[in-house]
Design a protein around this motif. Structure first.
Motif, short mmCIF file in Angstrom:
data_model
loop_
_atom_site.label_atom_id
_atom_site.label_comp_id
_atom_site.label_asym_id
_atom_site.label_seq_id
_atom_site.Cartn_x
_atom_site.Cartn_y
_atom_site.Cartn_z
N PHE A 197 0.84 -1.20 0.00
CA PHE A 197 0.00 0.00 0.00
C PHE A 197 0.87 1.25 0.00
N TYR A 198 1.90 1.25 0.82
CA TYR A 198 2.83 2.39 0.90
C TYR A 198 3.51 2.62 -0.46
N ASP A 199 4.00 1.55 -1.07
CA ASP A 199 4.67 1.66 -2.37
C ASP A 199 3.71 2.18 -3.44
N TRP A 200 2.45 1.71 -3.39
CA TRP A 200 1.43 2.17 -4.35
C TRP A 200 1.20 3.67 -4.21
N MET A 201 1.16 4.17 -2.98
CA MET A 201 0.95 5.60 -2.78
C MET A 201 2.08 6.43 -3.38
N LEU A 202 3.30 5.95 -3.27
CA LEU A 202 4.44 6.67 -3.85
C LEU A 202 4.39 6.62 -5.38
N ARG A 203 4.03 5.46 -5.90
CA ARG A 203 4.10 5.23 -7.35
C ARG A 203 2.86 5.75 -8.09
N SER A 204 1.67 5.38 -7.60
CA SER A 204 0.44 5.67 -8.34
C SER A 204 -0.34 6.86 -7.81
N ALA A 205 -0.34 7.06 -6.51
CA ALA A 205 -1.09 8.17 -5.93
C ALA A 205 -0.24 9.44 -5.81
N ILE A 206 1.04 9.31 -6.15
CA ILE A 206 1.98 10.43 -6.19
C ILE A 206 2.03 11.16 -4.84
N LYS A 207 2.20 10.39 -3.79
CA LYS A 207 2.34 10.96 -2.45
C LYS A 207 3.81 11.08 -2.08
N THR A 208 4.10 12.03 -1.21
CA THR A 208 5.45 12.11 -0.66
C THR A 208 5.64 10.96 0.32
N LYS A 209 6.88 10.68 0.64
CA LYS A 209 7.16 9.61 1.59
C LYS A 209 6.53 9.90 2.95
N SER A 210 6.56 11.15 3.35
CA SER A 210 5.98 11.53 4.63
C SER A 210 4.46 11.29 4.65
N THR A 211 3.78 11.73 3.59
CA THR A 211 2.33 11.55 3.52
C THR A 211 1.98 10.07 3.45
N ALA A 212 2.74 9.32 2.67
CA ALA A 212 2.48 7.88 2.53
C ALA A 212 2.65 7.17 3.88
N ARG A 213 3.66 7.57 4.65
CA ARG A 213 3.85 6.98 5.98
C ARG A 213 2.67 7.30 6.90
N HIS A 214 2.18 8.54 6.83
CA HIS A 214 1.04 8.94 7.66
C HIS A 214 -0.19 8.10 7.32
#
Length: 242
Positions: free
Chosen positions: A7-24
């Motif tokens: 899920f975290y990797d998908w947010m970085l790759r597909s949802a274009i989230k920053t690492k900080s936002t993805a961790r949150h």
């Protein structure tokens, strides 16, 4: 079963989230899962659910004062985590597995009606025909009238709709695939006057490339029932507007 790291990797790759936002959002989803079990809203972790099961869980949470109070304190981090996870499951094909659908079909005794409902679920039957009649066979945004390019979109998702809502034209929009996708993942919604509201997650460059006219009033043929379903979509699915 889904993995939080996936899920975290998908947010970085597909949802274009920053690492900080993805961790949150990753930690927010984990907290929601534990809380929902503790509050007896669900009986298994969110990461073990299908999309339809998750949508039911999110609906239950939206009615929980415990969740709403915690979400308010967290500036909507928990509801946003759930919305992102919903899109993650949809993007990865974790669709209806499909207890709610199978139960609905099983409870329908009339064979003709059962067959109509099955066809309608895949966009070829009664629900689709009702939307074609309501919107005169045209996408409500683009005006496209080629049947091959039109999708019957539920406003309130199938899994959290009543039997009547599942087949009601007041719970649907006729959309071309691009706008169906934008609506389904919460990047656009309509206000009561038919204007498009874009999510804060859709940048201005892409809004321009999509030719989204936010001043135009689209003819949605709204009723009180339609607006009520639109409110659900806005609260549970839409990713925040501008």
């Amino acid at each position: 079963m889904q993995d939080l790291n996936t899920f975290y990797d998908w947010m970085l790759r597909s949802a274009i989230k920053t690492k900080s936002t993805a961790r949150h959002y990753k930690s927010g989803l984990s907290a929601c899962s534990k809380d929902f079990i503790e509050w007896r809203l669900i009986d298994k972790p969110l990461t073990e659910m299908s999309l339809s099961e998750l949508e039911v869980a999110i609906q239950k949470a939206s009615l929980s004062s415990l969740f709403n109070e915690k979400n308010d304190r967290g500036n909507n981090m928990y509801s946003n985590s759930l919305k992102q996870y919903r899109n993650f499951l949809a993007d990865n094909g974790a669709l209806l597995c499909d207890s709610s659908y199978e139960q609905f079909i099983g409870e329908t005794r009339n064979q003709t009606e059962r067959e109509a409902i099955i066809r309608s679920r895949i966009g070829q039957g009664l629900f689709r025909r009702k939307l074609f009649e309501k919107y005169e066979g045209r996408c409500v945004v683009t005006g496209i009238n080629d049947k091959r390019l039109l999708l019957a979109s539920h406003v309130r998702p199938w899994s959290v709709s009543t039997n009547e809502q599942r087949l009601s034209s007041e719970n649907g929009l006729l959309l071309s695939p691009l706008y169906d996708r934008l609506f389904d993942v919460g990047l656009i919604i309509f206000d009561d006057d038919g204007r498009i509201i874009c999510s804060t997650e859709l940048d201005n460059q892409n809004i321009d490339l999509l030719n989204i006219d936010r001043n135009r009033r689209y003819e949605l043929k709204t009723t009180a029932e339609f607006i009520n379903n639109l409110r659900y979509h806005q609260k549970i699915i839409f990713l925040g507007g501008k």
